[in-house]
Design an enzyme around this catalytic site. Structure first.
Site, mmCIF file in Angstrom:
data_model
loop_
_atom_site.group_PDB
_atom_site.id
_atom_site.type_symbol
_atom_site.label_atom_id
_atom_site.label_comp_id
_atom_site.label_asym_id
_atom_site.label_seq_id
_atom_site.Cartn_x
_atom_site.Cartn_y
_atom_site.Cartn_z
ATOM 1 C CE1 TYR A 145 37.190 36.387 47.704
ATOM 2 C CE2 TYR A 145 38.448 37.998 46.455
ATOM 3 C CZ TYR A 145 37.539 36.956 46.496
ATOM 4 O OH TYR A 145 36.978 36.493 45.329
ATOM 5 C CG ASP A 240 46.639 37.612 48.019
ATOM 6 O OD1 ASP A 240 46.968 38.328 47.048
ATOM 7 O OD2 ASP A 240 45.518 37.100 48.146
ATOM 8 C CE LYS A 268 41.693 43.249 43.100
ATOM 9 N NZ LYS A 268 41.703 42.332 44.217
HETATM 10 C C1 LIG Z 1 41.294 40.836 44.247
HETATM 11 C C2 LIG Z 1 42.071 39.913 45.103
HETATM 12 C C3 LIG Z 1 42.217 38.560 44.804
HETATM 13 C C4 LIG Z 1 41.482 37.906 43.665
HETATM 14 O O1 LIG Z 1 41.868 38.429 42.447
HETATM 15 P P1 LIG Z 1 40.856 38.200 41.175
HETATM 16 O O2 LIG Z 1 41.626 38.811 40.054
HETATM 17 O O3 LIG Z 1 39.603 38.905 41.532
HETATM 18 O O4 LIG Z 1 40.685 36.742 41.037
HETATM 19 C C5 LIG Z 1 43.036 37.801 45.595
HETATM 20 N N1 LIG Z 1 43.670 38.323 46.652
HETATM 21 C C6 LIG Z 1 43.547 39.621 46.976
HETATM 22 C C7 LIG Z 1 44.302 40.153 48.139
HETATM 23 C C8 LIG Z 1 42.733 40.449 46.225
HETATM 24 O O5 LIG Z 1 42.583 41.728 46.584
#
Ligand SMILES: *Cc1c(COP(=O)(O)O)cnc(C)c1O
Length: 428
Positions: A145, A240, A268
């Site tokens: 994701y 990511d 995060k």
């Molecule tokens: C949480 C997450 C996102 C999206 O981040 P948001 O702050 O919710 O937009 C993208 N990539 C990864 C791997 C994530 O865990």
């Protein structure tokens, strides 16, 4: 008696003014059934719902609350920053300070751009990769994701899989026509796609350790091989690290596998609980971004001083103490307890863990990719989830999310968690 009366009232009231009563889909508890909880407050390792139920928090807002809730040092500095007002629309020193902390931790990076969410970081990184390479196609992995940008809502994890959606309606075919998808941990598929679309692939984007189909680790040598394939074909590798960055050590997860990604996305943890994302790379790439270069990307609240402050203080705490070591030991003990107890009570269980990120899949088989993750018994997960909630353990309400430990957890938390697992597995 476990009671969710106030939560129920708020949920019903919310249904008239918020879509599905929530602002992010997984919070509706759809995949586990029953009443979604509404939260009143949280402190340290504990979170309290509006009915006064107290839980040990393994959600940690899906990762950011790594030093525990409302940590005194973070709170103090945020309060001081608030006194100086909340946002300026002009630059401040805190932005430099957080960028420098990130660079120190991930030496391959020269420049950082802060944004307001992981989603924003990732789609900006794609734009940048496309500009840098002059190519359009992106290769992603099923079950990973990367936020909710159009181009990446294909075979995505997190809420997309939790709700059993194939992707999303409202995404035009054109928006995903340049998105290629390969299974996680499958190099042959990647090679096949590079052979088929030679010189068309701008970037490969991956969660180096996947966390949004539950935790799934890369096979030995997989990331290194992926990086080699990218280099050979002139494509960029985008890590990511929105979830994994600063989660298992003071830095980015992919560097533990002996590679440097070309672009790194963060979020995060680096916001310490405030809305922050970032993308970063070596100068040659980042200098394409406006105002230095032709790749446009901007944000009214980007780099805002409150979020920067929370991020800086969180990273300082992580850098200073041996918080990672202790969290990892606790998580390892939990892993062992989960497996031993599952064995004792004949619960089919497979556990994946990366530092303080852990997933218990309700199945016997090893989970190395999205398809295997989906073989899990989600009904059994739902029973486990609700039993744990009643015991005072707050878990993500989905088989396909990771649990996150925080450095605020102590021996008592561990003991209570393990006892709850034992009780739960006994009558699962
Ligand atoms: C949480 C997450 C996102 C999206 O981040 P948001 O702050 O919710 O937009 C993208 N990539 C990864 C791997 C994530 O865990």
């Amino acid at each position: 008696m476990y009671n969710l009366k106030e939560s129920k009232e708020l949920f019903n009231r919310a249904s008239n003014s918020l879509v599905g009563s929530v602002n992010s889909p997984v919070r509706a508890f759809k995949s586990v059934g029953g009443q979604a909880v509404f939260i009143d407050k949280a402190q340290g390792p504990y979170i309290f719902d509006v009915d006064g139920n107290k839980y040990i928090d393994y959600v940690g807002s899906y990762g950011p609350m790594i030093v525990g809730h409302a940590h005194r040092q973070v709170l103090n500095e945020v309060q001081i920053a608030c006194e100086k007002s909340f946002t300026f629309g002009a630059s401040g020193e805190k932005e430099i300070e957080l960028a420098e902390l990130i660079k120190e931790a991930i030496p391959s990076l020269d420049k950082v751009r802060f944004v307001n969410s992981g989603t924003e970081a990732v789609f900006s990184a794609l734009r940048l990769a496309r500009a840098f390479t002059g190519r359009d196609k992106i290769l992603k992995f099923s079950g990973c994701y990367h936020g909710h940008a159009d181009a990446l809502l294909v075979e995505a994890g997190s809420g997309v899989v939790t709700l059993g959606l194939p992707g999303s309606q409202g995404v035009p075919e054109k928006a995903v026509k340049d998105t290629l998808v390969a299974p996680f941990n499958d190099l042959l598929s990647v090679e096949g796609l590079f052979n088929q679309f030679n010189n068309e692939i701008a970037a490969v984007i991956i969660e180096p350790v996947a966390g949004n189909m539950g935790v799934v680790l890369p096979n030995e040598g997989y990331l290194k091989a992926l990086k080699n394939i990218c280099e050979k074909h002139g494509a960029l590798l985008i890590a990511d690290e929105v979830m994994t960055g600063f989660r298992a050590h003071f830095g980015a997860a992919h560097t533990l596998f002996d590679i440097d990604a070309d672009i790194v996305c963060l979020g995060k943890v680096i916001g310490g609980g405030f809305p922050v994302g970032a993308y970063a790379a070596r100068s040659e790439i980042m200098d394409l971004v406006a105002p230095l270069g032709p790749v446009y990307q901007a944000g009214t609240l980007s780099g805002n001083p409150i979020a920067m402050t929370a991020g800086i203080e969180t990273l300082k705490l992580l850098k200073k103490g041996d918080l990672y070591g202790q969290m990892s030991i606790y998580a390892e003990n939990l892993e062992r307890h989960l497996l031993d107890t599952a064995n004792k009570y004949s619960v089919p269980l497979s556990v994946n863990r990366f530092g303080s990120m852990i997933s218990a899949f309700f199945q016997k088989g090893k989970v190395c990719d999205f398809q295997q993750a989906q073989d899990s018994d989600t009904e059994m997960f739902a029973r486990y989830f609700w039993s744990m909630m009643k015991e005072g353990i707050f878990l993500p309400p989905s088989q396909f999310e990771a649990c996150f430990l925080s450095s605020a957890m102590d021996e008592d938390c561990m003991q209570q968690t393990m006892e709850s697992i034992t009780k739960t597995f006994k009558d699962l």
